[in-house]
Design a protein around this motif. Structure first.
Motif, PDB file in Angstrom:
ATOM      1  N   LEU A  23      -2.315  -4.751  13.841  1.00 21.49           N
ATOM      2  CA  LEU A  23      -1.620  -4.051  12.762  1.00 21.49           C
ATOM      3  C   LEU A  23      -2.577  -3.611  11.659  1.00 21.49           C
ATOM      4  O   LEU A  23      -2.443  -2.515  11.113  1.00 21.49           O
ATOM      5  CB  LEU A  23      -0.515  -4.934  12.188  1.00 21.49           C
ATOM      6  N   GLU A  24      -3.537  -4.452  11.349  1.00 18.35           N
ATOM      7  CA  GLU A  24      -4.476  -4.096  10.296  1.00 18.35           C
ATOM      8  C   GLU A  24      -5.538  -3.125  10.786  1.00 18.35           C
ATOM      9  O   GLU A  24      -6.279  -2.558   9.969  1.00 18.35           O
ATOM     10  CB  GLU A  24      -5.096  -5.360   9.706  1.00 18.35           C
ATOM     11  N   GLY A  25      -5.603  -2.901  12.084  1.00 15.89           N
ATOM     12  CA  GLY A  25      -6.512  -1.910  12.642  1.00 15.89           C
ATOM     13  C   GLY A  25      -5.920  -0.521  12.722  1.00 15.89           C
ATOM     14  O   GLY A  25      -6.621   0.440  13.070  1.00 15.89           O
ATOM     15  N   ILE A  26      -4.627  -0.408  12.412  1.00 21.98           N
ATOM     16  CA  ILE A  26      -3.979   0.911  12.415  1.00 21.98           C
ATOM     17  C   ILE A  26      -4.557   1.749  11.288  1.00 21.98           C
ATOM     18  O   ILE A  26      -4.741   1.271  10.166  1.00 21.98           O
ATOM     19  CB  ILE A  26      -2.454   0.759  12.254  1.00 21.98           C
TER      20      ILE A  26
ATOM     21  N   GLY B 141       1.316 -11.445   4.941  1.00 20.84           N
ATOM     22  CA  GLY B 141       0.518 -11.322   6.148  1.00 20.84           C
ATOM     23  C   GLY B 141       0.980 -12.185   7.295  1.00 20.84           C
ATOM     24  O   GLY B 141       0.274 -12.314   8.301  1.00 20.84           O
ATOM     25  N   ARG B 142       2.193 -12.767   7.189  1.00 18.99           N
ATOM     26  CA  ARG B 142       2.715 -13.611   8.266  1.00 18.99           C
ATOM     27  C   ARG B 142       3.479 -12.740   9.261  1.00 18.99           C
ATOM     28  O   ARG B 142       4.688 -12.846   9.418  1.00 18.99           O
ATOM     29  CB  ARG B 142       3.580 -14.726   7.675  1.00 18.99           C
ATOM     30  N   TYR B 143       2.729 -11.868   9.925  1.00 21.88           N
ATOM     31  CA  TYR B 143       3.338 -10.890  10.814  1.00 21.88           C
ATOM     32  C   TYR B 143       4.025 -11.549  12.010  1.00 21.88           C
ATOM     33  O   TYR B 143       5.056 -11.075  12.484  1.00 21.88           O
ATOM     34  CB  TYR B 143       2.281  -9.902  11.305  1.00 21.88           C
ATOM     35  N   GLY B 144       3.452 -12.638  12.503  1.00 25.61           N
ATOM     36  CA  GLY B 144       4.062 -13.319  13.645  1.00 25.61           C
ATOM     37  C   GLY B 144       5.443 -13.851  13.315  1.00 25.61           C
ATOM     38  O   GLY B 144       6.352 -13.823  14.157  1.00 25.61           O
ATOM     39  N   GLN B 145       5.628 -14.326  12.093  1.00 24.66           N
ATOM     40  CA  GLN B 145       6.942 -14.831  11.680  1.00 24.66           C
ATOM     41  C   GLN B 145       7.965 -13.705  11.667  1.00 24.66           C
ATOM     42  O   GLN B 145       9.103 -13.871  12.132  1.00 24.66           O
ATOM     43  CB  GLN B 145       6.850 -15.459  10.290  1.00 24.66           C
ATOM     44  N   VAL B 146       7.579 -12.554  11.141  1.00 28.85           N
ATOM     45  CA  VAL B 146       8.488 -11.405  11.102  1.00 28.85           C
ATOM     46  C   VAL B 146       8.795 -10.940  12.520  1.00 28.85           C
ATOM     47  O   VAL B 146       9.951 -10.652  12.866  1.00 28.85           O
ATOM     48  CB  VAL B 146       7.883 -10.260  10.266  1.00 28.85           C
TER      49      VAL B 146
ATOM     50  N   GLY C 245      11.031   0.248  -0.462  1.00 26.54           N
ATOM     51  CA  GLY C 245      10.805   0.203  -1.904  1.00 26.54           C
ATOM     52  C   GLY C 245      10.077  -1.050  -2.346  1.00 26.54           C
ATOM     53  O   GLY C 245       9.457  -1.074  -3.422  1.00 26.54           O
ATOM     54  N   GLU C 246      10.143  -2.109  -1.529  1.00 26.19           N
ATOM     55  CA  GLU C 246       9.442  -3.351  -1.847  1.00 26.19           C
ATOM     56  C   GLU C 246       8.100  -3.459  -1.125  1.00 26.19           C
ATOM     57  O   GLU C 246       7.295  -4.338  -1.460  1.00 26.19           O
ATOM     58  CB  GLU C 246      10.314  -4.558  -1.500  1.00 26.19           C
ATOM     59  N   LEU C 247       7.841  -2.582  -0.168  1.00 27.18           N
ATOM     60  CA  LEU C 247       6.576  -2.636   0.558  1.00 27.18           C
ATOM     61  C   LEU C 247       5.445  -1.943  -0.193  1.00 27.18           C
ATOM     62  O   LEU C 247       4.270  -2.149   0.107  1.00 27.18           O
ATOM     63  CB  LEU C 247       6.731  -2.022   1.953  1.00 27.18           C
ATOM     64  N   SER C 248       5.813  -1.093  -1.141  1.00 25.48           N
ATOM     65  CA  SER C 248       4.894  -0.519  -2.145  1.00 25.48           C
ATOM     66  C   SER C 248       3.966   0.574  -1.627  1.00 25.48           C
ATOM     67  O   SER C 248       3.752   1.566  -2.319  1.00 25.48           O
ATOM     68  CB  SER C 248       4.036  -1.611  -2.806  1.00 25.48           C
ATOM     69  N   THR C 249       3.359   0.434  -0.454  1.00 26.15           N
ATOM     70  CA  THR C 249       2.379   1.414   0.009  1.00 26.15           C
ATOM     71  C   THR C 249       2.786   2.018   1.341  1.00 26.15           C
ATOM     72  O   THR C 249       3.493   1.404   2.139  1.00 26.15           O
ATOM     73  CB  THR C 249       0.986   0.772   0.177  1.00 26.15           C
ATOM     74  N   TYR C 250       2.291   3.230   1.585  1.00 25.90           N
ATOM     75  CA  TYR C 250       2.547   3.875   2.870  1.00 25.90           C
ATOM     76  C   TYR C 250       1.885   3.103   4.005  1.00 25.90           C
ATOM     77  O   TYR C 250       2.410   3.070   5.126  1.00 25.90           O
ATOM     78  CB  TYR C 250       2.021   5.317   2.855  1.00 25.90           C
ATOM     79  N   ASP C 251       0.731   2.486   3.739  1.00 26.69           N
ATOM     80  CA  ASP C 251       0.081   1.678   4.777  1.00 26.69           C
ATOM     81  C   ASP C 251       0.979   0.529   5.204  1.00 26.69           C
ATOM     82  O   ASP C 251       1.106   0.232   6.398  1.00 26.69           O
ATOM     83  CB  ASP C 251      -1.251   1.123   4.261  1.00 26.69           C
ATOM     84  N   ASN C 252       1.627  -0.132   4.247  1.00 30.14           N
ATOM     85  CA  ASN C 252       2.552  -1.216   4.583  1.00 30.14           C
ATOM     86  C   ASN C 252       3.753  -0.706   5.358  1.00 30.14           C
ATOM     87  O   ASN C 252       4.230  -1.364   6.294  1.00 30.14           O
ATOM     88  CB  ASN C 252       3.020  -1.933   3.313  1.00 30.14           C
ATOM     89  N   VAL C 253       4.251   0.459   4.964  1.00 30.80           N
ATOM     90  CA  VAL C 253       5.389   1.049   5.680  1.00 30.80           C
ATOM     91  C   VAL C 253       5.004   1.329   7.130  1.00 30.80           C
ATOM     92  O   VAL C 253       5.769   1.043   8.060  1.00 30.80           O
ATOM     93  CB  VAL C 253       5.867   2.346   4.990  1.00 30.80           C
TER      94      VAL C 253
ATOM     95  N   TRP D 140       5.466  -0.233  12.898  1.00 27.33           N
ATOM     96  CA  TRP D 140       4.891  -0.625  14.183  1.00 27.33           C
ATOM     97  C   TRP D 140       5.343  -2.022  14.584  1.00 27.33           C
ATOM     98  O   TRP D 140       5.689  -2.272  15.740  1.00 27.33           O
ATOM     99  CB  TRP D 140       3.361  -0.568  14.116  1.00 27.33           C
ATOM    100  N   LEU D 141       5.362  -2.932  13.626  1.00 26.11           N
ATOM    101  CA  LEU D 141       5.759  -4.315  13.905  1.00 26.11           C
ATOM    102  C   LEU D 141       7.203  -4.372  14.397  1.00 26.11           C
ATOM    103  O   LEU D 141       7.521  -5.058  15.376  1.00 26.11           O
ATOM    104  CB  LEU D 141       5.586  -5.158  12.646  1.00 26.11           C
ATOM    105  N   ALA D 142       8.095  -3.647  13.710  1.00 27.00           N
ATOM    106  CA  ALA D 142       9.511  -3.654  14.086  1.00 27.00           C
ATOM    107  C   ALA D 142       9.723  -3.077  15.478  1.00 27.00           C
ATOM    108  O   ALA D 142      10.540  -3.582  16.261  1.00 27.00           O
ATOM    109  CB  ALA D 142      10.323  -2.867  13.056  1.00 27.00           C
TER     110      ALA D 142
END
Length: 349
Positions: free
Chosen positions: A42-45, A192-197, A225-233, A238-240
């Protein structure tokens, strides 16, 4: 899930069977699925060019619909609406009224298409199903009708134990919900707890399973609105999808900003890239703040230009809205009569 524990092992222990989304994620990522490998992927995207994204969204927002196409566009918008009431003061009577409008949006023009779904809290699902009757998609064999969508997983905050979230989902599906709109744990994602999500989305997807073995469709709300950045979106999208979401949805409608054209464009680009990578189609649902037909048409153009007109179908694109329908109906009446009707010519939701 521990830092290095295989996610598939964790899910198998919980459900007793291997979960397809985990296997799909392993195939896409190209290695065993662990917290570390998921984070690395995810962080390599590639990051989002915010200036370019906003410029493209602004350009798409200026595209016009030719007069002869406007009637088609207005009907298309109606057919893509999730007519929504998500208030603490919701009553069975209000839900019945909403269902009646979903079936017959304009009693003076029965050629008006039905909306895609009625979206309510889980405890209101039985009333929506009953009120829709033969119009409910679950009561039809022709693939048509109006779906019932239920928000779940401690909507809108997502602040509850996983057992509560899963029970919330199971109850809504058992009551007849065709679709589940879940919220991700934004705190876990931002930490950063992507596995939990990931695990939670997979578990909710499994909770969408009906007794006949089919699944209610799962919309995963990112609360952009709570993710703040386009990178987080982009990462959250991708995670979802990796975890098995059938739709990615911008917002609960309870946080500002809710849906915006640039955020929706960013999510559509992820869906486009996923389709190119796997051949699979995932839906997108902007929700909150889309109130006029003019704004809705901008989204239609953005969808068509980004992923193609094929996505302009209820199983691939939705508007989450409560007031949008009335404006579209007034615009539709204007096309038919040549003049604007007052707000009294449409029902109050």
């Amino acid at each position: 899930m521990s830092m290095e524990q295989d996610v598939t092992m964790d899910i198998t222990a919980a459900s007793g069977t291997a979960i397809a989304p985990a296997a799909r994620a392993v195939e896409v990522i190209g290695t065993d699925l662990t917290e570390r490998s998921l984070r690395r992927y995810l962080e390599g995207i590639a990051g989002v060019d915010a200036v370019g994204l906003e410029a493209r969204a602004a350009g798409l927002g200026t595209r016009s619909i030719k007069k002869e196409s406007k009637a088609w566009a207005l009907d298309k918008v109606i057919s893509l609406i999730d007519l929504t009431t998500l208030e603490g003061a919701d009553t069975p009577g209000k839900v019945r009224s909403l269902a009646a409008k979903a079936k017959v949006p304009d009693a003076n023009d029965l050629s008006t298409p039905q909306v895609a779904a009625v979206c309510v809290y889980g405890d209101m699902v039985p009333y929506a199903v009953t009120a829709l009757g033969a119009a409910h998609a679950g009561a039809r064999s022709d693939g048509g009708g109006v779906n019932v969508a239920a928000v779940a997983t401690a909507f809108p905050s997502g602040r509850a134990s996983r057992s509560v979230k899963l029970a919330d989902t199971v109850d809504a599906v058992a009551a007849g919900a065709d679709e589940i709109d879940m919220v991700i744990d934004r705190g876990a994602f931002l930490s950063g707890r992507y596995g939990q999500v990931f695990d939670e989305i997979v578990a909710v997807k499994e909770a969408c399973k009906r007794v006949d073995g089919s699944y209610a469709h799962l919309k995963v709300i990112l609360e952009t609105g709570e993710l703040s950045t386009y990178d987080n979106v982009r990462r959250a999208s991708w995670l979802a999808i990796l975890a098995g979401g059938d739709f990615i949805k911008t917002s609960t409608g309870k946080v500002s900003p809710a849906a915006t054209l640039p955020v929706t464009l960013s999510m559509l680009e992820v869906v486009r890239d996923w389709h190119r990578l796997t051949g699979e189609q995932v839906g997108v649902k902007p929700a909150g703040g889309i109130r006029t037909s003019k704004d809705a048409i901008k989204y239609l153009v953005t969808v068509a230009e980004t992923v193609g007109e094929e996505w302009l179908q209820p199983h691939l694109f939705r508007f989450g809205a409560s007031s949008l329908l009335n404006d579209v109906l007034l615009q539709r009446q204007k096309l038919a009569t040549g003049h604007y009707s007052g707000s009294s010519y449409v029902t109050i939701d």
